[in-house]
Design a protein around this motif. Structure first.
Motif, PDB file in Angstrom:
ATOM      1  N   PRO A  30       0.586  -0.943   0.284  1.00 36.90           N
ATOM      2  CA  PRO A  30       0.183   0.193   0.064  1.00 36.90           C
ATOM      3  C   PRO A  30       0.642   1.395   0.088  1.00 36.90           C
ATOM      4  O   PRO A  30       0.319   2.008  -0.218  1.00 36.90           O
ATOM      5  CB  PRO A  30      -0.418   0.347   1.379  1.00 36.90           C
ATOM      6  N   THR A  31       2.006   0.609   0.274  1.00 34.87           N
ATOM      7  CA  THR A  31       3.285   2.512   0.370  1.00 34.87           C
ATOM      8  C   THR A  31       3.458   2.882  -0.867  1.00 34.87           C
ATOM      9  O   THR A  31       3.980   4.220  -1.432  1.00 34.87           O
ATOM     10  CB  THR A  31       4.076   1.924   1.021  1.00 34.87           C
ATOM     11  N   ASN A  32       2.701   2.109  -1.690  1.00 34.15           N
ATOM     12  CA  ASN A  32       4.214   2.353  -3.781  1.00 34.15           C
ATOM     13  C   ASN A  32       2.676   2.898  -3.580  1.00 34.15           C
ATOM     14  O   ASN A  32       1.488   2.626  -3.994  1.00 34.15           O
ATOM     15  CB  ASN A  32       4.399   0.843  -3.943  1.00 34.15           C
ATOM     16  N   PRO A  33       2.791   4.244  -4.143  1.00 28.97           N
ATOM     17  CA  PRO A  33       1.736   4.673  -5.309  1.00 28.97           C
ATOM     18  C   PRO A  33       0.918   4.530  -6.030  1.00 28.97           C
ATOM     19  O   PRO A  33       0.131   4.515  -6.571  1.00 28.97           O
ATOM     20  CB  PRO A  33       2.409   6.005  -5.721  1.00 28.97           C
ATOM     21  N   GLN A  34       1.909   3.447  -7.253  1.00 30.39           N
ATOM     22  CA  GLN A  34       1.374   2.741  -8.453  1.00 30.39           C
ATOM     23  C   GLN A  34       0.240   1.657  -7.819  1.00 30.39           C
ATOM     24  O   GLN A  34      -0.985   1.868  -9.151  1.00 30.39           O
ATOM     25  CB  GLN A  34       2.334   2.009  -9.431  1.00 30.39           C
ATOM     26  N   ASN A  35      -0.163   1.847  -6.244  1.00 28.09           N
ATOM     27  CA  ASN A  35      -0.295   0.561  -5.795  1.00 28.09           C
ATOM     28  C   ASN A  35      -2.477   1.111  -5.386  1.00 28.09           C
ATOM     29  O   ASN A  35      -2.891   0.697  -4.879  1.00 28.09           O
ATOM     30  CB  ASN A  35      -0.465  -0.134  -5.257  1.00 28.09           C
ATOM     31  N   SER A  36      -2.841   2.668  -5.856  1.00 20.69           N
ATOM     32  CA  SER A  36      -3.349   3.339  -5.294  1.00 20.69           C
ATOM     33  C   SER A  36      -4.563   3.221  -6.030  1.00 20.69           C
ATOM     34  O   SER A  36      -5.656   3.588  -5.595  1.00 20.69           O
ATOM     35  CB  SER A  36      -3.391   4.620  -4.868  1.00 20.69           C
ATOM     36  N   ASN A  37      -4.089   2.983  -7.498  1.00 21.30           N
ATOM     37  CA  ASN A  37      -5.370   2.535  -8.408  1.00 21.30           C
ATOM     38  C   ASN A  37      -6.121   1.686  -8.404  1.00 21.30           C
ATOM     39  O   ASN A  37      -5.247   0.351  -8.757  1.00 21.30           O
ATOM     40  CB  ASN A  37      -4.778   2.790  -9.887  1.00 21.30           C
ATOM     41  N   PHE A  38      -6.824   1.036  -7.690  1.00 21.18           N
ATOM     42  CA  PHE A  38      -7.206  -0.327  -7.315  1.00 21.18           C
ATOM     43  C   PHE A  38      -8.511  -0.983  -8.246  1.00 21.18           C
ATOM     44  O   PHE A  38      -8.148  -2.480  -8.620  1.00 21.18           O
ATOM     45  CB  PHE A  38      -8.336  -0.368  -6.078  1.00 21.18           C
ATOM     46  N   LYS A  39      -8.674  -0.122  -9.696  1.00 22.21           N
ATOM     47  CA  LYS A  39      -9.265  -1.193 -10.396  1.00 22.21           C
ATOM     48  C   LYS A  39      -8.302  -1.569 -11.621  1.00 22.21           C
ATOM     49  O   LYS A  39      -8.734  -2.347 -11.885  1.00 22.21           O
ATOM     50  CB  LYS A  39     -10.064   0.270 -11.218  1.00 22.21           C
TER      51      LYS A  39
END
Length: 129
Positions: free
Chosen positions: A10-19
């Motif tokens: 979750p700390t990786n910004p690329q993983n903030s797009n759940f879709k």
């Protein structure tokens, strides 16, 4: 049998797009398959260190429920977990230093309830020790 094991930090910004994460899963697996099952492990307790961990975990819970995918969850705990899958037995092996450091005479479900904040098993899963 097809297995997809992923770690979403979750700390990786690329993983903030759940879709984008669920789109990736849908590319790899047929989520309409009635034999599909899931296992969720994670969600750090320390929200200062990883404030989005619980939110991401709950998004996965909702994803499984919305798509009617049976799943088990081992949520929380303060340690990193080691996870392996053995396809010959269709068996997940989950461990961390708290689990491996406790007496083997402890019933597995009781042990998991000591290590994780929330333990919910699908009717399709068992914890064995």
């Amino acid at each position: 049998m097809k297995v997809l094991l992923i770690h979403i930090c979750p700390t990786n910004p690329q993983n903030s797009n759940f879709k984008s994460i669920t789109d990736f899963i849908k590319q790899k697996l047929d989520i309409t398959n009635t034999n599909l099952q899931g296992v969720l492990i994670g969600a750090k307790k320390n929200l200062r260190e990883s404030p989005d961990s619980d939110t991401l975990f709950e998004k996965f819970v909702q994803f499984f429920r919305t798509n009617k995918i049976p799943f088990s969850q081992l949520k929380g705990g303060s340690l990193a977990n080691d996870v392996a899958y053995f396809s010959s037995k269709d068996e997940w092996v989950i461990s961390n230093s708290n689990i491996t450091g406790v007496s083997v005479h402890e019933p597995p479900l009781k042990l998991f309830n000591k290590v994780f904040d929330k333990v919910e098993l699908s009717d399709l899963d068992d914890i064995i020790g």
